[in-house]
Design an enzyme around this catalytic site. Structure first.
Site, PDB file in Angstrom:
ATOM      1  N   LYS A  30      57.288  56.774  74.617  1.00 39.11           N
ATOM      2  CA  LYS A  30      56.812  57.946  73.873  1.00 39.11           C
ATOM      3  C   LYS A  30      55.776  57.431  72.878  1.00 39.11           C
ATOM      4  O   LYS A  30      55.623  56.205  72.726  1.00 39.11           O
ATOM      5  CB  LYS A  30      57.970  58.669  73.169  1.00 39.11           C
TER       6      LYS A  30
ATOM      7  N   PHE B 126      72.193  58.688  64.821  1.00 39.36           N
ATOM      8  CA  PHE B 126      71.435  59.671  65.618  1.00 39.36           C
ATOM      9  C   PHE B 126      69.946  59.520  65.320  1.00 39.36           C
ATOM     10  O   PHE B 126      69.224  60.512  65.221  1.00 39.36           O
ATOM     11  CB  PHE B 126      71.914  61.091  65.289  1.00 39.36           C
TER      12      PHE B 126
ATOM     13  N   ASN C 226      72.912  63.217  73.175  1.00 37.01           N
ATOM     14  CA  ASN C 226      71.766  62.718  73.931  1.00 37.01           C
ATOM     15  C   ASN C 226      71.716  63.307  75.341  1.00 37.01           C
ATOM     16  O   ASN C 226      70.633  63.596  75.856  1.00 37.01           O
ATOM     17  CB  ASN C 226      71.787  61.184  73.983  1.00 37.01           C
TER      18      ASN C 226
ATOM     19  N   ASP D  26      73.466  37.881  61.535  1.00 26.03           N
ATOM     20  CA  ASP D  26      73.192  37.813  62.977  1.00 26.03           C
ATOM     21  C   ASP D  26      73.388  36.372  63.423  1.00 26.03           C
ATOM     22  O   ASP D  26      73.026  35.439  62.685  1.00 26.03           O
ATOM     23  CB  ASP D  26      71.757  38.284  63.267  1.00 26.03           C
TER      24      ASP D  26
ATOM     25  N   CYS E 263      67.859  54.893  75.083  1.00 25.21           N
ATOM     26  CA  CYS E 263      69.088  55.678  74.853  1.00 25.21           C
ATOM     27  C   CYS E 263      69.339  56.753  75.904  1.00 25.21           C
ATOM     28  O   CYS E 263      70.337  56.707  76.622  1.00 25.21           O
ATOM     29  CB  CYS E 263      69.037  56.322  73.472  1.00 25.21           C
TER      30      CYS E 263
HETATM   31  C1  UDX Z   1      66.895  59.455  71.239  1.00 26.24           C
HETATM   32  C2  UDX Z   1      67.566  60.584  70.442  1.00 26.24           C
HETATM   33  O1  UDX Z   1      66.598  61.602  70.127  1.00 26.24           O
HETATM   34  C3  UDX Z   1      68.198  60.026  69.159  1.00 26.24           C
HETATM   35  O2  UDX Z   1      68.907  61.051  68.464  1.00 26.24           O
HETATM   36  C4  UDX Z   1      69.165  58.898  69.527  1.00 26.24           C
HETATM   37  O3  UDX Z   1      69.755  58.333  68.369  1.00 26.24           O
HETATM   38  C5  UDX Z   1      68.421  57.829  70.312  1.00 26.24           C
HETATM   39  O4  UDX Z   1      67.833  58.426  71.490  1.00 26.24           O
HETATM   40  P1  UDX Z   1      64.595  58.143  71.146  1.00 26.24           P
HETATM   41  O5  UDX Z   1      65.059  57.424  72.372  1.00 26.24           O
HETATM   42  O6  UDX Z   1      63.988  57.355  70.039  1.00 26.24           O
HETATM   43  O7  UDX Z   1      65.800  58.983  70.480  1.00 26.24           O
HETATM   44  O8  UDX Z   1      63.487  59.172  71.638  1.00 26.24           O
HETATM   45  P2  UDX Z   1      63.301  60.749  71.732  1.00 26.24           P
HETATM   46  O9  UDX Z   1      62.314  61.162  70.716  1.00 26.24           O
HETATM   47  O10 UDX Z   1      64.601  61.438  71.753  1.00 26.24           O
HETATM   48  O11 UDX Z   1      62.600  60.847  73.185  1.00 26.24           O
HETATM   49  C6  UDX Z   1      63.293  60.390  74.349  1.00 26.24           C
HETATM   50  C7  UDX Z   1      62.460  60.616  75.586  1.00 26.24           C
HETATM   51  O12 UDX Z   1      62.349  62.005  75.866  1.00 26.24           O
HETATM   52  C8  UDX Z   1      61.015  60.111  75.483  1.00 26.24           C
HETATM   53  O13 UDX Z   1      60.646  59.531  76.707  1.00 26.24           O
HETATM   54  C9  UDX Z   1      60.197  61.367  75.215  1.00 26.24           C
HETATM   55  O14 UDX Z   1      58.865  61.276  75.650  1.00 26.24           O
HETATM   56  C10 UDX Z   1      60.986  62.385  76.033  1.00 26.24           C
HETATM   57  N1  UDX Z   1      60.831  63.762  75.560  1.00 26.24           N
HETATM   58  C11 UDX Z   1      61.260  64.123  74.321  1.00 26.24           C
HETATM   59  C12 UDX Z   1      60.259  64.708  76.411  1.00 26.24           C
HETATM   60  O15 UDX Z   1      59.861  64.397  77.541  1.00 26.24           O
HETATM   61  N2  UDX Z   1      60.157  66.004  75.977  1.00 26.24           N
HETATM   62  C13 UDX Z   1      60.590  66.394  74.737  1.00 26.24           C
HETATM   63  O16 UDX Z   1      60.458  67.592  74.411  1.00 26.24           O
HETATM   64  C14 UDX Z   1      61.150  65.429  73.875  1.00 26.24           C
END
Ligand code: UDX
Length: 491
Positions: free
Chosen positions: A340, A171, A230, A53, A282
């Site tokens: 989350k 992912f 996504n 980095d 993401c």
């Molecule tokens: C996401 C993708 O899941 C992952 O595959 C990718 O590589 C990166 O983006 P992440 O951002 O870590 O991962 O969180 P994720 O668990 O997917 O939740 C994303 C958002 O959706 C959060 O705000 C979560 O609270 C919300 N969510 C998730 C819901 O509101 N309801 C659900 O059922 C699931």
């Protein structure tokens, strides 16, 4: 735009054998979230990894044993990797490249304002290509804007170096990134259009110890498999949030409906949890990117554009409905700031959008607590407290904005003692409303089972869970008990 779709090679499964198959030597450029997880996990699989980095302070602290991000299991893997001699850190790729079989580029693709940029990927690629000795394989691990690989390939071609450029998107989710890396749903490798699928063989060998479908596709398809996945998850969440409104308007029970819908393997139960919308680094940026591309390229992607609108509106709509029947509260307590549970990340957090909507609605004071967020530079007006009860003191309304497990079992007696009001808005539908109502609280949420149709379905979208008749399972028939026993919103 871009290349024509090319059929993926049939998925194959790697052997379940030892992690010490064929050892590769690689350089990973970018010690951010993706680069750290990739490096630590590949070292764990037995490969020799040099993580590079340009931020020399970050490299110094990694060398001193400090992991810059909180991710379960990452610290341990970094520590073990360093101890085994398979993981080391440098501040310039030149130092490491002469002995490497391949280079991974895992630098950020969003600027400080959250806008897409390929500047970092391009300059990392240029700095690798400028080195005296360049390995035959450069792998882009960063999430790139669809179309980026075409430009990167031109950059490589202009140097006339004998280099294959691949895209290997990740992912992984925050909070489970290490587990997701080591047990992925699939491994996707994008090769340049027209290149034979065996161009991806060094990557196949790299992941030989992992048992997962291995897809070799063209660059453009790999770009869209990543962002399309996504966007689909975002669509599911948005759909669930809208379905919950229909449930409230018709008296259906959302958790039962979710079970009944999600049990269909064509749909699946995941990503149907309701809440204040999706957030994080993401999902929002990637769906917004596709929406912007729809407008730029005049593609008319109506659904994608609607997801963006619906998700942006969700916290505002909830605040409007929450405050519709109340005098403007003086003070609101918000539990949960992270986007989350199990992370300290507040980027694009729906909790913060909820707070913005409260402020816009005239709420004077917002007091907040999050188990992992200790500073909130984006919202200097929000007062942070060390626990839920301190945050709730003198509050008129309590809002559960993030689904932290500890918010499922709050001490309602203690909250009744410290709060002024008795209004609770459970935006994640995790609170045991009957326990809270025993202390006089009125718990409203996005989900409830109702025996009666609301009198004004359009207005009464946030309902009173104190009136909830009996258990949330369907009372009669064998399905009823199965639902009660098996289906709970995922933690
Ligand atoms: C996401 C993708 O899941 C992952 O595959 C990718 O590589 C990166 O983006 P992440 O951002 O870590 O991962 O969180 P994720 O668990 O997917 O939740 C994303 C958002 O959706 C959060 O705000 C979560 O609270 C919300 N969510 C998730 C819901 O509101 N309801 C659900 O059922 C699931």
């Amino acid at each position: 735009m871009g290349n024509r779709l090319q059929s993926p090679s049939p998925p194959s499964r790697g052997p379940n054998g030892s992690a010490r198959t064929i050892q590769s030597s690689l350089v990973v450029v970018g010690a951010g979230y993706v680069g750290l997880v990739t490096s630590a996990c590949l070292a764990h699989l037995g490969h020799r990894v040099r993580l590079v980095d340009i931020d020399s302070e970050r490299i110094t602290s990694l060398r001193a044993g400090v992991t810059p991000i909180a991710e379960p299991g990452l610290d341990t893997l970094i520590h073990l990797g360093v101890k085994s001699g398979r993981l080391s850190f440098d501040d310039h790729p030149r130092v490491a490249l002469h002995s490497a079989d391949m280079v991974f580029i895992a630098v950020g693709t969003l600027d400080a304002n959250g806008r897409w940029t390929d500047t970092n990927v391009r300059s990392a690629l240029e700095s690798v290509l400028a080195c005296e000795s360049v390995p035959p394989l450069i792998v882009i691990r960063s999430t790139v804007r669809p179309g980026t690989m075409v430009g990167l390939r031109e950059l490589v071609a202009a140097t006339a170096r004998p280099v294959n450029l691949l895209l290997n998107p990740e992912f992984t989710r925050e909070g489970t990134a290490v587990a997701d890396f080591l047990s992925p749903t699939r491994i996707v490798v994008g090769v340049a259009s027209g290149d034979p699928p065996d161009t991806a063989d060094p990557i196949r060998r790299l992941y030989a110890a992992i048992d997962a479908p291995f897809l070799v596709v063209d660059h453009s398809s790999a770009e869209l498999i990543k962002i399309g996945s996504n966007a689909f998850l975002a669509a599911k969440i948005t759909f669930a949030n809208e379905l919950a409104r229909l449930c409230l308007a018709t008296g259906a029970d959302m958790s039962t409906v979710r079970y009944g819908i999600g049990i269909d393997p064509r749909i699946g139960p995941q990503f149907l949890r309701t809440g204040p919308g999706f957030g994080g680094s993401c999902l929002p940026s990637q769906v917004e990117l596709l929406s912007a591309m729809s407008k730029e390229l005049d593609l008319g992607l109506e659904l994608i554009e609607a997801i963006v609108r619906s998700n942006r509106e969700q916290p505002r709509r909830l605040v409007r409905e929450l405050l519709a029947s109340l005098p403007t509260p003086r003070r609101v307590a918000v539990l949960g700031l992270a986007f989350k549970a199990n992370t300290d990340d507040t980027r694009e957090s729906p909790s913060l959008r909820f707070i913005d909507a409260l402020s816009d609605a005239g709420v004077g004071e917002i007091q907040a607590f999050d188990p992992q967020v200790r500073r909130l530079s984006t919202h200097p007006g929000v007062h942070l407290f060390p626990d839920a009860y301190a945050a709730a003191s003198d509050a008129d309304i309590l809002v559960i904005a993030t689904e932290w497990p500890q918010f499922r079992s709050l001490d309602w007696g203690r909250l009744a003692h410290v709060m002024c009001g008795r209004e609770v808005f459970d935006a994640r539908s995790i609170v045991a409303a009957d326990e809270a109502s025993a202390y006089g609280f009125r718990v409203r949420s996005l989900e409830r089972r109702s025996a009666q149709r609301p009198e004004q379905p359009g207005v009464a979208a946030v309902q009173d869970r104190r009136l909830e008749p009996g258990p949330r399972s369907v009372a009669a028939g064998p399905m009823g008990s199965a639902l009660a026993g098996q289906w709970r919103p995922a933690p």
